[in-house]
Write a protein that holds these residues in place. Sequence first.
Motif, PDB file in Angstrom:
ATOM      1  N   LEU A 169       8.799   5.995  -6.474  1.00  0.00           N
ATOM      2  CA  LEU A 169       8.903   5.799  -5.027  1.00  0.00           C
ATOM      3  C   LEU A 169       9.618   6.972  -4.365  1.00  0.00           C
ATOM      4  CD1 LEU A 169       9.822   1.996  -4.945  1.00  0.00           C
ATOM      5  CD2 LEU A 169       7.625   3.032  -4.335  1.00  0.00           C
ATOM      6  N   ASP A 170      10.611   7.522  -5.051  1.00  0.00           N
ATOM      7  CA  ASP A 170      11.318   8.695  -4.541  1.00  0.00           C
ATOM      8  C   ASP A 170      10.366   9.878  -4.445  1.00  0.00           C
ATOM      9  OD1 ASP A 170      13.366  10.321  -3.664  1.00  0.00           O
ATOM     10  OD2 ASP A 170      14.213  10.663  -5.642  1.00  0.00           O
ATOM     11  N   TYR A 171       9.579  10.089  -5.483  1.00  0.00           N
ATOM     12  CA  TYR A 171       8.585  11.172  -5.458  1.00  0.00           C
ATOM     13  C   TYR A 171       7.574  10.959  -4.336  1.00  0.00           C
ATOM     14  CZ  TYR A 171       3.755  12.405  -6.376  1.00  0.00           C
ATOM     15  OH  TYR A 171       2.448  12.773  -6.206  1.00  0.00           O
ATOM     16  N   SER A 172       7.054   9.731  -4.200  1.00  0.00           N
ATOM     17  CA  SER A 172       6.007   9.458  -3.215  1.00  0.00           C
ATOM     18  C   SER A 172       6.484   9.668  -1.787  1.00  0.00           C
ATOM     19  CB  SER A 172       5.485   8.028  -3.376  1.00  0.00           C
ATOM     20  OG  SER A 172       4.825   7.870  -4.612  1.00  0.00           O
ATOM     21  N   SER A 173       7.765   9.478  -1.556  1.00  0.00           N
ATOM     22  CA  SER A 173       8.290   9.660  -0.202  1.00  0.00           C
ATOM     23  C   SER A 173       8.287  11.119   0.223  1.00  0.00           C
ATOM     24  CB  SER A 173       9.713   9.093  -0.109  1.00  0.00           C
ATOM     25  OG  SER A 173      10.614   9.872  -0.877  1.00  0.00           O
ATOM     26  N   GLU A 174       8.250  12.030  -0.747  1.00  0.00           N
ATOM     27  CA  GLU A 174       8.200  13.462  -0.433  1.00  0.00           C
ATOM     28  C   GLU A 174       7.664  14.234  -1.641  1.00  0.00           C
ATOM     29  OE1 GLU A 174      11.022  17.099   1.246  1.00  0.00           O
ATOM     30  OE2 GLU A 174      11.919  15.181   0.684  1.00  0.00           O
ATOM     31  N   PRO A 175       6.341  14.209  -1.861  1.00  0.00           N
ATOM     32  CA  PRO A 175       5.764  14.900  -3.020  1.00  0.00           C
ATOM     33  C   PRO A 175       6.076  16.394  -3.051  1.00  0.00           C
ATOM     34  CG  PRO A 175       4.165  13.406  -2.043  1.00  0.00           C
ATOM     35  CD  PRO A 175       5.328  13.477  -1.105  1.00  0.00           C
ATOM     36  N   ALA A 176       6.244  16.997  -1.884  1.00  0.00           N
ATOM     37  CA  ALA A 176       6.522  18.436  -1.828  1.00  0.00           C
ATOM     38  C   ALA A 176       7.867  18.787  -2.451  1.00  0.00           C
ATOM     39  CB  ALA A 176       6.476  18.927  -0.384  1.00  0.00           C
TER      40      ALA A 176
ATOM     41  N   SER B  55       0.830  -1.195   0.000  1.00  0.00           N
ATOM     42  CA  SER B  55       0.000   0.000   0.000  1.00  0.00           C
ATOM     43  C   SER B  55       0.870   1.253   0.000  1.00  0.00           C
ATOM     44  CB  SER B  55      -0.897   0.016   1.247  1.00  0.00           C
ATOM     45  OG  SER B  55      -0.087   0.050   2.425  1.00  0.00           O
ATOM     46  N   MET B  56       0.201   2.392  -0.201  1.00  0.00           N
ATOM     47  CA  MET B  56       0.785   3.714   0.015  1.00  0.00           C
ATOM     48  C   MET B  56      -0.235   4.518   0.810  1.00  0.00           C
ATOM     49  SD  MET B  56       2.890   5.082  -3.294  1.00  0.00           S
ATOM     50  CE  MET B  56       4.542   4.461  -3.643  1.00  0.00           C
ATOM     51  N   ASN B  57      -0.343   4.199   2.079  1.00  0.00           N
ATOM     52  CA  ASN B  57      -1.413   4.745   2.909  1.00  0.00           C
ATOM     53  C   ASN B  57      -1.309   6.247   3.144  1.00  0.00           C
ATOM     54  OD1 ASN B  57      -2.768   2.283   3.282  1.00  0.00           O
ATOM     55  ND2 ASN B  57      -1.409   1.704   4.951  1.00  0.00           N
ATOM     56  N   PHE B  58      -0.168   6.842   2.865  1.00  0.00           N
ATOM     57  CA  PHE B  58       0.006   8.279   3.087  1.00  0.00           C
ATOM     58  C   PHE B  58       0.012   9.059   1.774  1.00  0.00           C
ATOM     59  CE2 PHE B  58       2.066   5.966   6.546  1.00  0.00           C
ATOM     60  CZ  PHE B  58       1.341   6.461   7.625  1.00  0.00           C
ATOM     61  N   GLN B  59      -0.450   8.403   0.720  1.00  0.00           N
ATOM     62  CA  GLN B  59      -0.546   9.038  -0.594  1.00  0.00           C
ATOM     63  C   GLN B  59      -1.979   8.884  -1.097  1.00  0.00           C
ATOM     64  OE1 GLN B  59       0.379  11.286  -2.699  1.00  0.00           O
ATOM     65  NE2 GLN B  59       2.352  10.443  -3.378  1.00  0.00           N
ATOM     66  N   ARG B  60      -2.426   9.841  -1.902  1.00  0.00           N
ATOM     67  CA  ARG B  60      -3.774   9.789  -2.476  1.00  0.00           C
ATOM     68  C   ARG B  60      -3.699   9.829  -3.998  1.00  0.00           C
ATOM     69  NH1 ARG B  60      -7.931  10.638   1.224  1.00  0.00           N
ATOM     70  NH2 ARG B  60      -7.246  11.424   3.266  1.00  0.00           N
ATOM     71  N   TYR B  61      -4.697   9.201  -4.622  1.00  0.00           N
ATOM     72  CA  TYR B  61      -4.725   9.148  -6.089  1.00  0.00           C
ATOM     73  C   TYR B  61      -4.797  10.541  -6.701  1.00  0.00           C
ATOM     74  CZ  TYR B  61      -5.700   4.149  -5.566  1.00  0.00           C
ATOM     75  OH  TYR B  61      -5.627   2.810  -5.245  1.00  0.00           O
TER      76      TYR B  61
ATOM     77  N   GLY C 273       4.116 -15.349   4.582  1.00  0.00           N
ATOM     78  CA  GLY C 273       5.066 -15.458   5.687  1.00  0.00           C
ATOM     79  C   GLY C 273       5.357 -14.119   6.329  1.00  0.00           C
ATOM     80  N   LYS C 274       5.187 -13.045   5.561  1.00  0.00           N
ATOM     81  CA  LYS C 274       5.397 -11.694   6.074  1.00  0.00           C
ATOM     82  C   LYS C 274       4.654 -10.721   5.176  1.00  0.00           C
ATOM     83  CE  LYS C 274       8.977  -8.363   7.366  1.00  0.00           C
ATOM     84  NZ  LYS C 274      10.441  -8.081   7.391  1.00  0.00           N
ATOM     85  N   ALA C 275       3.869  -9.860   5.790  1.00  0.00           N
ATOM     86  CA  ALA C 275       3.098  -8.898   5.007  1.00  0.00           C
ATOM     87  C   ALA C 275       4.017  -7.873   4.368  1.00  0.00           C
ATOM     88  CB  ALA C 275       2.076  -8.191   5.904  1.00  0.00           C
ATOM     89  N   GLY C 276       3.698  -7.478   3.139  1.00  0.00           N
ATOM     90  CA  GLY C 276       4.495  -6.456   2.464  1.00  0.00           C
ATOM     91  C   GLY C 276       4.353  -5.115   3.161  1.00  0.00           C
ATOM     92  N   PRO C 277       5.443  -4.399   3.382  1.00  0.00           N
ATOM     93  CA  PRO C 277       5.368  -3.113   4.081  1.00  0.00           C
ATOM     94  C   PRO C 277       4.753  -2.022   3.214  1.00  0.00           C
ATOM     95  CG  PRO C 277       7.590  -3.483   3.269  1.00  0.00           C
ATOM     96  CD  PRO C 277       6.816  -4.740   2.993  1.00  0.00           C
ATOM     97  N   ASP C 278       4.225  -1.008   3.860  1.00  0.00           N
ATOM     98  CA  ASP C 278       3.764   0.180   3.139  1.00  0.00           C
ATOM     99  C   ASP C 278       4.988   0.861   2.529  1.00  0.00           C
ATOM    100  OD1 ASP C 278       1.289   2.339   3.113  1.00  0.00           O
ATOM    101  OD2 ASP C 278       3.239   3.316   3.202  1.00  0.00           O
ATOM    102  N   LEU C 279       4.849   1.333   1.290  1.00  0.00           N
ATOM    103  CA  LEU C 279       6.002   1.864   0.566  1.00  0.00           C
ATOM    104  C   LEU C 279       5.975   3.383   0.380  1.00  0.00           C
ATOM    105  CD1 LEU C 279       6.537  -0.801  -2.247  1.00  0.00           C
ATOM    106  CD2 LEU C 279       7.544  -0.687   0.040  1.00  0.00           C
ATOM    107  N   THR C 280       5.117   4.069   1.116  1.00  0.00           N
ATOM    108  CA  THR C 280       5.025   5.517   0.923  1.00  0.00           C
ATOM    109  C   THR C 280       6.363   6.205   1.118  1.00  0.00           C
ATOM    110  OG1 THR C 280       2.792   5.370   1.867  1.00  0.00           O
ATOM    111  CG2 THR C 280       3.693   7.574   1.489  1.00  0.00           C
ATOM    112  N   VAL C 281       7.077   5.852   2.185  1.00  0.00           N
ATOM    113  CA  VAL C 281       8.331   6.541   2.497  1.00  0.00           C
ATOM    114  C   VAL C 281       9.534   5.607   2.430  1.00  0.00           C
ATOM    115  CG1 VAL C 281       7.229   8.321   3.892  1.00  0.00           C
ATOM    116  CG2 VAL C 281       7.932   6.192   4.980  1.00  0.00           C
TER     117      VAL C 281
END
Length: 246
Positions: free
Chosen positions: A205-212, A55-61, A104-112
């Motif tokens: 992914l680089d953009y999503s980690s800091e859209p500003a 997921s990217m729980n801290f990003q919006r479409y 075996g392990k849930a995929g982590p959120d990739l927002t940051v």
Amino acid sequence: MKKIIILLLALSASSMSIAAGDSFVNEKAHNNIRSTDSLRRGAKTYMNYCMGCHSMNFQRYNRVAKDLDLTEDEMMESLVLTDAKFVDKMEIAMTEEQGNKWFGKAGPDLTVIAKARGVDWLFSYLVNFYQDEKQANGWNNLTLPNAAMPHILWEMQGIQKANFVVETDKDGNEHEVFKNFDQIAEGSMSQEEYRDTVRDLVNFLDYSSEPAKLIRMSYAPWVLLFVSIFTFLAYMLKVNYFRDVH
């Protein structure tokens, strides 16, 4: 904001905890966050291959559409593959419990994740998968050995096998050292094309980690222009003030 900080600290701690076990084979990402075309291609790859588990729980479409110069119709028809709404967060249906059970392990959120790991680490990770029959999922990775994640992009890259040699260190201990890869099955892309695809994905992914960051970078030339003009005016004022000082 508090949730983002907590997530970033958690990912950073995870990164530090496994650092000692990583056999990191470094390749530079050389991504360009200013390239809208690259960001669009990276977003498409992410939506098609990554978002089933991450997921990217801290990003919006709608924020992604705005930053990537996409209309609502372009975003919803080309990139959103679920029944999500334009204003929704980029969440996934799979729960953490389901991820742990199935993989075996849930995929982590990739927002940051690009902030926590770095773009070079992500790029290297995505190009360093190799076939390993000893692993439950059939894959291993030089950058993150024994990773739970399978190689989801193998159809693009093909299948490669890692060759290791045994070396003895100064203390007389033997250990395996990576030598090279052998390509045992071709993918749908050449190696250079695959790296370009991964570079676009890492760029997104680089953009999503800091859209500003895109906003800051768009303001940068104007700020530098203001500082230059202000410096010139301040110098001329100084010259005028000290004209009669001897």
